[in-house]
Structure formats: structure tokens, C-alpha cells
Write a protein that holds these residues in place. Structure first.
Motif, PDB file in Angstrom:
ATOM      1  N   ARG A 238      13.386  14.203   5.635  1.00 33.37           N
ATOM      2  CA  ARG A 238      13.867  14.908   4.452  1.00 33.37           C
ATOM      3  C   ARG A 238      13.698  14.052   3.203  1.00 33.37           C
ATOM      4  O   ARG A 238      13.969  12.850   3.226  1.00 33.37           O
ATOM      5  N   LEU A 239      13.252  14.709   2.125  1.00 31.08           N
ATOM      6  CA  LEU A 239      13.135  14.066   0.832  1.00 31.08           C
ATOM      7  C   LEU A 239      14.183  14.674  -0.092  1.00 31.08           C
ATOM      8  O   LEU A 239      14.170  15.875  -0.342  1.00 31.08           O
ATOM      9  N   ALA A 240      15.094  13.852  -0.589  1.00 29.96           N
ATOM     10  CA  ALA A 240      16.096  14.308  -1.552  1.00 29.96           C
ATOM     11  C   ALA A 240      15.656  13.892  -2.946  1.00 29.96           C
ATOM     12  O   ALA A 240      15.173  12.780  -3.154  1.00 29.96           O
ATOM     13  N   VAL A 241      15.829  14.811  -3.897  1.00 38.97           N
ATOM     14  CA  VAL A 241      15.448  14.583  -5.282  1.00 38.97           C
ATOM     15  C   VAL A 241      16.625  14.999  -6.153  1.00 38.97           C
ATOM     16  O   VAL A 241      17.171  16.092  -5.989  1.00 38.97           O
ATOM     17  N   ALA A 242      17.021  14.150  -7.097  1.00 37.19           N
ATOM     18  CA  ALA A 242      18.144  14.480  -7.975  1.00 37.19           C
ATOM     19  C   ALA A 242      17.833  14.021  -9.381  1.00 37.19           C
ATOM     20  O   ALA A 242      17.289  12.939  -9.598  1.00 37.19           O
ATOM     21  N   TYR A 243      18.205  14.861 -10.337  1.00 35.37           N
ATOM     22  CA  TYR A 243      18.031  14.525 -11.749  1.00 35.37           C
ATOM     23  C   TYR A 243      19.240  15.041 -12.503  1.00 35.37           C
ATOM     24  O   TYR A 243      19.696  16.159 -12.276  1.00 35.37           O
ATOM     25  N   ALA A 244      19.763  14.234 -13.415  1.00 40.88           N
ATOM     26  CA  ALA A 244      20.929  14.629 -14.204  1.00 40.88           C
ATOM     27  C   ALA A 244      20.572  14.649 -15.670  1.00 40.88           C
ATOM     28  O   ALA A 244      19.749  13.877 -16.146  1.00 40.88           O
TER      29      ALA A 244
ATOM     30  N   TRP B 198      13.856  18.526   0.420  1.00 43.03           N
ATOM     31  CA  TRP B 198      12.621  19.139   0.903  1.00 43.03           C
ATOM     32  C   TRP B 198      12.254  18.574   2.267  1.00 43.03           C
ATOM     33  O   TRP B 198      12.516  17.409   2.562  1.00 43.03           O
ATOM     34  N   THR B 199      11.633  19.433   3.085  1.00 43.67           N
ATOM     35  CA  THR B 199      11.018  19.007   4.336  1.00 43.67           C
ATOM     36  C   THR B 199       9.568  19.486   4.315  1.00 43.67           C
ATOM     37  O   THR B 199       9.120  20.100   3.338  1.00 43.67           O
ATOM     38  N   ALA B 200       8.845  19.211   5.380  1.00 46.90           N
ATOM     39  CA  ALA B 200       7.452  19.652   5.454  1.00 46.90           C
ATOM     40  C   ALA B 200       7.346  21.170   5.380  1.00 46.90           C
ATOM     41  O   ALA B 200       6.309  21.711   4.985  1.00 46.90           O
ATOM     42  N   ALA B 201       8.434  21.886   5.752  1.00 47.05           N
ATOM     43  CA  ALA B 201       8.420  23.347   5.724  1.00 47.05           C
ATOM     44  C   ALA B 201       8.728  23.921   4.353  1.00 47.05           C
ATOM     45  O   ALA B 201       8.593  25.120   4.132  1.00 47.05           O
ATOM     46  N   GLY B 202       9.165  23.086   3.412  1.00 47.43           N
ATOM     47  CA  GLY B 202       9.490  23.575   2.074  1.00 47.43           C
ATOM     48  C   GLY B 202      10.880  23.141   1.642  1.00 47.43           C
ATOM     49  O   GLY B 202      11.488  22.232   2.215  1.00 47.43           O
ATOM     50  N   ARG B 203      11.404  23.842   0.645  1.00 49.03           N
ATOM     51  CA  ARG B 203      12.726  23.507   0.123  1.00 49.03           C
ATOM     52  C   ARG B 203      13.801  23.893   1.129  1.00 49.03           C
ATOM     53  O   ARG B 203      13.917  25.033   1.554  1.00 49.03           O
TER      54      ARG B 203
ATOM     55  N   ARG C  10       0.842  -1.201   0.000  1.00 44.84           N
ATOM     56  CA  ARG C  10       0.000   0.000   0.000  1.00 44.84           C
ATOM     57  C   ARG C  10       0.872   1.243   0.000  1.00 44.84           C
ATOM     58  O   ARG C  10       2.011   1.229   0.491  1.00 44.84           O
ATOM     59  N   CYS C  11       0.333   2.325  -0.558  1.00 44.11           N
ATOM     60  CA  CYS C  11       1.055   3.595  -0.640  1.00 44.11           C
ATOM     61  C   CYS C  11       0.564   4.559   0.436  1.00 44.11           C
ATOM     62  O   CYS C  11      -0.642   4.626   0.715  1.00 44.11           O
ATOM     63  N   ALA C  12       1.497   5.297   1.010  1.00 43.00           N
ATOM     64  CA  ALA C  12       1.140   6.292   2.016  1.00 43.00           C
ATOM     65  C   ALA C  12       1.903   7.585   1.729  1.00 43.00           C
ATOM     66  O   ALA C  12       3.107   7.539   1.425  1.00 43.00           O
ATOM     67  N   PRO C  13       1.235   8.754   1.811  1.00 45.42           N
ATOM     68  CA  PRO C  13       1.936  10.026   1.617  1.00 45.42           C
ATOM     69  C   PRO C  13       2.962  10.253   2.719  1.00 45.42           C
ATOM     70  O   PRO C  13       2.709   9.974   3.894  1.00 45.42           O
ATOM     71  N   ILE C  14       4.139  10.728   2.328  1.00 48.18           N
ATOM     72  CA  ILE C  14       5.167  11.042   3.320  1.00 48.18           C
ATOM     73  C   ILE C  14       5.525  12.522   3.317  1.00 48.18           C
ATOM     74  O   ILE C  14       6.045  13.038   4.307  1.00 48.18           O
ATOM     75  N   LEU C  15       5.249  13.224   2.226  1.00 48.98           N
ATOM     76  CA  LEU C  15       5.576  14.649   2.158  1.00 48.98           C
ATOM     77  C   LEU C  15       4.721  15.305   1.080  1.00 48.98           C
ATOM     78  O   LEU C  15       4.597  14.771  -0.028  1.00 48.98           O
ATOM     79  N   VAL C  16       4.139  16.447   1.420  1.00 49.79           N
ATOM     80  CA  VAL C  16       3.341  17.216   0.456  1.00 49.79           C
ATOM     81  C   VAL C  16       3.913  18.619   0.368  1.00 49.79           C
ATOM     82  O   VAL C  16       4.102  19.284   1.393  1.00 49.79           O
ATOM     83  N   ASN C  17       4.226  19.047  -0.837  1.00 47.72           N
ATOM     84  CA  ASN C  17       4.687  20.413  -1.050  1.00 47.72           C
ATOM     85  C   ASN C  17       3.498  21.254  -1.492  1.00 47.72           C
ATOM     86  O   ASN C  17       3.079  21.232  -2.637  1.00 47.72           O
ATOM     87  N   ASP C  18       2.948  22.009  -0.537  1.00 46.93           N
ATOM     88  CA  ASP C  18       1.855  22.919  -0.859  1.00 46.93           C
ATOM     89  C   ASP C  18       2.253  24.368  -0.590  1.00 46.93           C
ATOM     90  O   ASP C  18       1.419  25.234  -0.361  1.00 46.93           O
ATOM     91  N   THR C  19       3.574  24.623  -0.611  1.00 45.67           N
ATOM     92  CA  THR C  19       4.082  25.971  -0.336  1.00 45.67           C
ATOM     93  C   THR C  19       3.981  26.881  -1.555  1.00 45.67           C
ATOM     94  O   THR C  19       4.126  28.091  -1.432  1.00 45.67           O
ATOM     95  N   GLY C  20       3.766  26.294  -2.725  1.00 45.29           N
ATOM     96  CA  GLY C  20       3.768  27.098  -3.955  1.00 45.29           C
ATOM     97  C   GLY C  20       5.131  27.153  -4.601  1.00 45.29           C
ATOM     98  O   GLY C  20       5.269  27.600  -5.743  1.00 45.29           O
ATOM     99  N   GLU C  21       6.179  26.696  -3.869  1.00 44.56           N
ATOM    100  CA  GLU C  21       7.515  26.640  -4.459  1.00 44.56           C
ATOM    101  C   GLU C  21       7.562  25.535  -5.496  1.00 44.56           C
ATOM    102  O   GLU C  21       7.010  24.459  -5.300  1.00 44.56           O
TER     103      GLU C  21
END
Length: 488
Positions: free
Chosen positions: A413-419, A447-452, A384-395
Motif C-alpha cells: 500500500r502507498l499512502a499519500v497525504a497533503y495538507a 493506493w494499491t496495484a488495483a487502484g485507490r 538506484r530507483c525502482a518502481p513500486i506502484l503504477v497507477n494506470d487505472t485512469g483514476e
């Protein structure tokens, strides 16, 4: 004489030593990777414990570097180098495309009309062009507008499948299983199943040029309707297909064209695999007699189709009542295992909003970003899938891409990387031959719950390896992809 021999012996020893030193220096240079850092948000100490591993290659894909560096302190990249005699494709992954044949094309020469290989092309609508070519005299340029429905009742369909495989050393590779050379009977079964009608008002304009000997020089074809602003080609939502060992899954939405089948996920069983011409050409044997609707979608707009981490479930993303929804479906039975409301969809009438969805997957982590801004991260556990972080800051996140995005989660903390090649484009280099190119690089965000919390670009700077400079031209490494992202 003895003195001369002694001098020659000393020179020979020195030469051998010099060769060894130079060889070691050149190979050591090959191991070195220089990284340029541009921090846009936060400080490196804010993301201590995060390690990034990425892979690069020269333009021919045969010289490969594997580099890792840790955030938090001074950058100290460690890199290993290897040579491969085979071209290493960076772009790939599982992909299924089912498209209607196009009526918009230009072709030089008449081979496309006469070659037996093109007796019935499934990616171009050639019958009107053949008809006009028969009425075109030698030395003439002839243009006709014809009704497409006079030639086709239903659109020809073009199906292709590619599947990621693993080489014996664990490296990634892709094999294209192409249905292009399938039997005509198989294509007819596929087209009879979907039965996408050709609109009665769809017109095609064909121009054929012939030289004085009657040979076709060029063919130009374009489609239109009586009403210029009306859509005429159906949108078959098939770019979101998936392939497994058992079969091919197609996410099909009629778009602006009525379908004879129900909207949803359709399944084509795989009956076998065949290789021709020394495996340079591969074909899937698909069982079109048993194609079926696996999971119907009654409401909303189909957006994306993805795998769960163990490929036992399908993740169907839809847009319903201005909400982004996720339905998790059992890949074998089509049964719904879970349904989640993920995000509010931004106002579609806002001209500043781009009505699109980007989804990234990395093992049991998934991220879905709406309109290049709001995103949600999910984690699988126990099927099953569960939300762990939502970015609703508008950033807006700049690092979520649909291919080869890597994700890491440490509980907060959620780390995201793309090359990507030329990603960032902040530095331009000119080689001695005068050619210009951008530094390759990867974009990293946390990202954290507070934003980037952190964002930065890490650029792969020009190599100091002398072998990269051949005939006064620099052969830059291209960014292949992020190979790993982890918190310690």
C-alpha cells in the motif's frame, strides 16, 4: 472581626482554587484538537495501521499544535501545544529562481527610476521607462512605444536562492540567501554566461504620468511583438533549481528563445556566505567565474529537478517522445547513474488533458504524476530507483502536491497525504464578527496495484480554546503541513 477575616480567608482559598481550575481548563482546551472526517472512498478499517501526524498554527504562526491520529478504529487524536515568539513560516524549502527581467509592471511614484537602490534593477526592464520619463513634461501623461533591443542586447537576469535549515529544537526554518544585492560585476558575469538575446521585434509600451510639479505619479509598462500571437519573452527553466552546501544547480531550457549555453543542469559553486544587518539580510557569495555545465540534456523537454534522499544525486525528469523519463545524475561529477522510462505521456492534443508534471519526495520515496492523473511511485535502494506502484487505472490522485506531500509504503500500500489551508472547503464557518472561512484540512489517500483503496478529508475544526476568540473574532488555526505518515 474574626468572622470577617475567616470569610475573607475562605474566599481567598476558593479564588485561588478557581484560578487554578480555570487555568487548567483553558490550557487543557488548548491541547484539544477536534477532527472532522469525510470518507470519500473505502472504509477506515481498510487502512488499519496507518498513522498521520500533522502540525497547525494560528494565523500569526506563534501558537502551534502537533497532532497525531491512527486510522483503523475510532479517531482519537492526541495533540501537544507550544508557543513560539518567532513567526513560523510554513511555506519554504530549497528553491532557486533565475528569471529574465520583466517588461510588464506598474509602479506608483518615481522612486523606482531615481532611487540609487534601483540603479540597475534585475527584475524589471526600467531603461525604457527612464527614457520616456525624461521626455515627459510636468502635468503631462505621455505614452510611447519603443524597441526593447535599443536598450538591451541581452536580458538582465534576477537570481534568488532560499535554503531550508533546521533550528536547534529540530523545527523547520528557512533562510533566504538573496542575490539581489550582489555586485553588478557578478550579475554581468551571470548574464554573459547565459546571453539571452532580446528579440529584434520586441516592443515596449510605456506610459508615464507627472503632476504639475514634475513628480512622476505612475509608470505603466507592457511588452509586445509585431505579431500579437508570437511569444516574446524567453522561458528560462529555472524554477527547478536546487542548492547544496557546495553550490547552486540550475535546470536550464531555452524554451522559445535560443541559448548561448547548452541545455541541461548548470552548476555555480558557492564561495561563501555573508550576513548583513544582524542576519536579517543574507547573501551567498557565488563563484561566477567557474559556472559550468554539469550535465547536458540532448533530447526532450526538461520538466523537473529533484534531490535523491541523501542529496548525492540529482533526479532529472524529462519528456521525450511522449514518455516521462527519469535520469539519475551524480551531483558531484554529472555522470549518469541510471535512466528509467516511467510513464506514457497522455495525448497532448486532447483538450481535457493538462500538460503538466507534479513530483513529490519523502525520504527514499518519490511519486511523479502526469497531467493530474497517472502516477508512478519509486523507491530508492542502494543508490538506484525502482518502481513500486503504477497507477494506470485512469483514476486521478488528489493528494499529490509539489510541496510537503508525505508518502508511506508498506510493501503493498502507498499512502499519500497533503495538507493545506482551506483544503477541501467542505465546511464554512462564520465567526461572531461576520467573517467567513473554510475549515483547514488534509487529504489522505491509499493506493494499491488495483487502484485507490481509500480517500478521505480530515478537517481541523474550530478550536474550543477561549483564547482563540479575541474581540469577538475567531482566530482559526491554519494547516501547516503533514509532519509524518507511517504504517505500523
Amino acid at each position: 472581626m474574626k468572622k470577617t477575616l475567616t470569610i475573607l480567608a475562605v474566599l481567598a482559598v476558593l479564588s485561588a482554587g478557581a484560578i487554578a481550575v480555570c487555568h487548567g481548563w483553558v490550557n487543557a482546551a488548548r491541547e484539544r484538537v477536534e477532527i472532522g472526517e469525510i470518507i470519500q472512498t473505502g472504509d477506515r478499517s481498510d487502512v488499519a495501521g496507518l498513522t498521520v501526524r500533522y502540525q497547525t498554527a494560528t494565523q500569526d504562526g506563534r501558537l502551534l499544535w502537533d497532532t497525531a491520529f491512527a486510522l483503523g478504529g475510532e479517531l482519537a487524536p492526541e495533540s501537544s501545544f507550544r508557543f513560539t515568539p518567532d513567526f513560523l513560516p510554513w511555506q519554504g524549502g530549497d528553491r532557486v529562481d533565475l528569471n529574465v527581467a520583466s517588461g510588464d509592471f506598474t509602479s506608483g511614484g518615481g522612486g523606482v527610476l531615481t532611487d540609487s537602490h534601483w540603479d540597475r534593477s534585475h527584475d524589471m526592464l526600467l531603461e525604457p521607462a527612464r527614457d520616456v520619463a525624461e521626455r515627459t513634461a510636468a502635468g503631462e501623461t505621455r505614452t510611447e512605444t519603443v524597441r526593447l533591443a535599443d536598450y538591451y542586447d541581452f536580458y538582465p537576469l534576477d537570481l534568488s536562492v532560499s535554503q531550508e535549515t533546521r533550528a536547534s529544537d529540530g523545527s523547520r526554518a528557512w533562510v533566504s540567501w538573496n542575490m539581489y544585492q550582489a555586485d553588478e560585476e557578478e550579475y554581468q558575469k551571470l548574464e554573459r554566461y547565459f546571453r539571452i538575446p532580446v528579440p529584434a521585434d520586441c516592443m515596449m509600451t510605456v506610459t508615464v504620468e507627472k503632476d504639475a510639479d514634475g513628480a512622476v505619479g505612475q509608470i505603466t509598462s507592457s511588452t509586445s511583438t509585431w505579431e500579437e500571437d508570437s511569444a516574446y519573452l524567453p522561458q528560462l527553466w529555472s524554477a527547478f533549481g536546487l542548492v547544496s552546501e557546495k553550490g547552486v544547480y540550475l535546470l536550464v531550457d531555452g524554451g522559445n528563445s535560443p541559448l548561448a549555453v547548452r541545455k541541461g543542469v548548470h552548476f555555480i559553486p558557492i564561495a561563501g556566505r555573508m550576513s548583513d544587518f544582524g542576519a536579517s539580510l543574507n547573501r551567498l557569495k557565488l563563484d561566477f567565474d567557474n559556472i559550468r555545465l554539469l550535465h547536458p540534456v540532448e533530447r526532450g523537454e526538461l520538466m523537473e529537478l529533484r534531490w535523491s534522499s541523501d542529496r548525492s544525486q540529482l533526479m532529472v525528469y524529462t519528456r521525450e517522445d511522449e514518455k516521462l523519463m527519469l535520469t539519475v545524475v551524480d551531483a558531484a561529477t554529472g555522470q549518469v547513474d541510471q535512466c528509467l522510462e516511467l510513464l506514457d505521456w497522455p495525448d497532448p492534443t486532447d483538450p481535457e488533458e493538462w500538460a503538466g508534471l507534479t513530483v513529490a519526495d519523502d525520504g527514499d520515496l518519490h511519486a511523479a504524476e502526469v497531467n493530474g492523473g497517472h502516477f508512478i511511485a519509486l523507491r530508492e535502494e542502494g543508490g538506484r530507483c525502482a518502481p513500486i506502484l503504477v497507477n494506470d487505472t485512469g483514476e486521478r490522485s488528489m493528494a499529490i502536491d509539489s510541496q510537503d506531500t508525505r508518502l508511506a509504503w508498506d510493501g503493498e500500500r502507498l499512502a499519500v497525504a497533503y495538507a493545506g489551508s482551506g483544503y477541501g472547503g467542505s465546511r464554512i464557518f462564520v465567526d461572531t464578527g461576520g467573517a467567513m472561512f473554510n475549515a483547514t484540512g488534509l487529504r489522505l489517500e491509499v493506493w494499491t496495484a488495483a487502484g485507490r483503496q481509500f480517500s478521505g478529508i480530515y478537517e481541523d475544526l474550530p478550536a474550543r480554546d477561549p483564547s482563540s476568540h479575541v474581540n469577538d473574532y475567531y482566530h482559526p488555526r491554519i494547516m501547516g503541513g503533514v509532519a509524518g505518515l507511517s504504517f505500523s
